[in-house]
Design an enzyme around this catalytic site. Structure first.
Site, mmCIF file in Angstrom:
data_model
loop_
_atom_site.group_PDB
_atom_site.id
_atom_site.type_symbol
_atom_site.label_atom_id
_atom_site.label_comp_id
_atom_site.label_asym_id
_atom_site.label_seq_id
_atom_site.Cartn_x
_atom_site.Cartn_y
_atom_site.Cartn_z
ATOM 1 N N SER A 128 -12.120 45.067 7.515
ATOM 2 C CA SER A 128 -12.993 45.789 6.700
ATOM 3 C C SER A 128 -13.957 44.888 5.955
ATOM 4 O O SER A 128 -13.795 43.574 6.042
ATOM 5 C CB SER A 128 -11.886 45.533 5.082
ATOM 6 O OG SER A 128 -12.670 46.379 3.819
ATOM 7 N N TYR A 153 -6.482 44.057 -1.961
ATOM 8 C CA TYR A 153 -6.771 44.900 0.107
ATOM 9 C C TYR A 153 -7.577 44.064 0.775
ATOM 10 O O TYR A 153 -7.362 44.102 2.322
ATOM 11 C CB TYR A 153 -7.626 46.248 -0.661
ATOM 12 C CG TYR A 153 -8.205 46.895 0.615
ATOM 13 C CD1 TYR A 153 -7.628 47.556 1.767
ATOM 14 C CD2 TYR A 153 -9.748 47.106 0.862
ATOM 15 C CE1 TYR A 153 -7.886 48.367 2.553
ATOM 16 C CE2 TYR A 153 -9.785 47.541 2.481
ATOM 17 C CZ TYR A 153 -9.039 47.792 3.386
ATOM 18 O OH TYR A 153 -9.979 48.743 4.173
#
Length: 343
Positions: A128, A153
Site C-alpha cells: 500500500s 494498517y
C-alpha cells in the site's frame, strides 16, 4: 494455469479474477466474506465470476486459518498466486487492531508459507501507498525510506514487504510486491471516499471533507491496475546483479524479489475530485469541512517509472472518465432492473 487469487470477492480481486478467467486461466478464489462492508456486494461479485467462467472455483475461508489454506493447496495444483486479501482501511485500524494482526500478518504468513511448501512459481502481493507514512517528499519512490508509518494498517503492509523479502531470499521464491495508490471504479469498496460520497449525495445527506478539502490523492482506475497486474504474471523476478551491499536500495536486491509503486502518477486535489463526482451525479453535494483525521496523509503521489518500464504500460483512464464509469455502474447496480436481470 491454475492461479490462486486471495480476496477474490474484494474490489481488485474481483476485477483481476474476471480478467484472468477471460484470458483462459483457471482461478481459485479465496475470501472470508467478512462484514467490514456489504456482504451482499461481495457475494454479488462472486456470482458474477461464476457466470463469467466455469473455470472459477470459490472457497469461503479465512486466510488466518492455516489448516484451511493448506487444504486449498492440497486440492488444487496452484502455479501462481495473487495475494490481495487483507483487512483494509486506515481509520478502521485505529479502533480494531486485532483483525489487522490476524489477517494482514498471520494470514499473510500462511500464504507465503504455503507458497514455500508448494513450490509456487510467482507470488504477487498487495502492499500500500500507506507505507510512506509521514514522508513529505513527493512523488513517492520505492527507494524512499518507509520507517515512519502513521497507522497500524500501514505498519502491517510494511511488515508484509519485509516478510516477503525474507522468504524470497531464504527459499528462492519469486515475489513481486505492489504499493497500491487509491484505486477506484465499478464494483468498488463502499468504505472508499468516492463510494461513500455517492451514497450520501444520492440520499441528500452531508459529506465530510477532511483537512478543509486541502488533500491530494493519486486516483487510479481499476482497469488500469488490473492491466498492470496481468502483465506482471509472467514477469518473474530474479536476483539482481546490480545489488550493492554497501549501498543497499529497496529497488534491487540479492533475492528474486521486486517492489513497485502502482498508481496514476498524477495526484488530484480532493475538491477537484468532489467537483467531478458532483458533475457525474448531476447533484451539488452538501459539504461539511473537517480537520485532518488521525492516520491520514496530506498527499499521495506515485513514481511508477520502474513499473512502466518493466511492463510497458501506463494508466490510460483519466479521473472524469473513470468516475463516469463508476456512477454508471452504481446507478445500474442499485436499480431493480439489475437485480431482476442478474438474480
Amino acid at each position: 494455469m491454475i492461479i490462486l487469487v486471495t480476496g477474490a470477492a474484494g474490489f481488485i480481486g474481483f476485477h483481476l479474477s474476471k480478467r484472468l478467467l477471460q484470458e483462459g486461466h483457471q482461478v481459485v478464489g479465496i475470501d472470508d466474506l467478512n462484514d467490514y462492508y456489504s456482504v451482499d456486494l461481495k457475494t454479488d461479485r462472486v456470482e458474477e465470476l461464476k457466470v463469467t467462467s466455469s473455470e472459477f472455483s470459490f472457497v469461503k475461508a479465512d486466510i488466518s486459518d492455516k489448516d484451511k489454506i493448506e487444504e486449498v493447496f492440497q486440492e488444487h495444483n496452484i502455479g501462481r498466486i495473487y495475494h490481495l486479501a487483507a483487512q483494509a482501511g486506515v481509520r478502521y485500524s485505529i479502533n480494531n487492531p486485532d483483525v489487522y494482526i490476524r489477517s494482514n500478518l498471520i494470514g499473510f504468513y500462511n500464504i507465503i508459507e504455503a507458497a514455500r511448501q508448494h513450490d509456487i512459481e510467482h507470488l504477487i502481493f498487495a502492499s500500500s501507498s500507506s507505507v510512506y507514512g509521514a514522508n513529505k517528499k513527493v512523488p513517492y519512490e520505492v527507494s524512499d525510506h518507509t520507517d515512519h508509518p502513521v497507522s497500524l494498517y500501514a505498519a502491517t503492509k510494511k511488515s508484509n514487504e519485509m516478510l516477503a523479502h525474507s522468504y524470497s531470499h531464504l527459499y528462492d521464491i519469486p515475489m513481486t510486491g505492489l504499493r497500491f495508490f487509491t484505486v477506484y471504479g465499478p464494483w468498488g469498496r463502499p468504505d472508499m471516499a468516492y463510494f461513500k460520497f455517492t451514497d450520501l449525495i444520492k440520499s441528500g445527506q452531508q459529506i465530510e471533507i477532511y483537512n478543509e478539502g486541502d488533500m491530494y490523492r493519486d486516483f487510479t482506475y481499476v482497469d488500469d491496475i488490473v492491466e498492470a497486474l496481468f502483465r506482471l504474471l509472467d514477469v518473474i523476478p530474479e536476483p539482481s546483479n546490480q545489488w550493492d551491499a554497501e549501498h543497499p536500495s529497496p529497488e534491487v536486491g540479492p533475492a528474486p524479489y521486486r517492489l513497485y509503486n502502482i498508481g496514476n502518477n498524477a495526484p488530484i486535489k480532493l475538491m477537484d475530485f468532489v467537483n467531478i463526482l458532483e458533475e457525474a451525479l448531476g447533484v451539488e453535494a452538501n459539504k461539511v469541512f473537517k480537520p485532518m483525521q488521525p492516520g491520514d496523509v496530506y498527499r499521495t503521489w506515485a513514481d511508477c517509472e520502474d513499473l512502466y518500464k518493466t511492463i510497458g504500460y501506463k494508466p490510460t483512464t483519466n479521473l472524469r472518465e473513470g468516475i463516469n464509469k463508476f456512477v454508471s455502474w452504481y446507478n445500474k447496480y442499485h436499480s431493480s432492473e439489475f437485480l431482476k436481470t442478474n438474480f
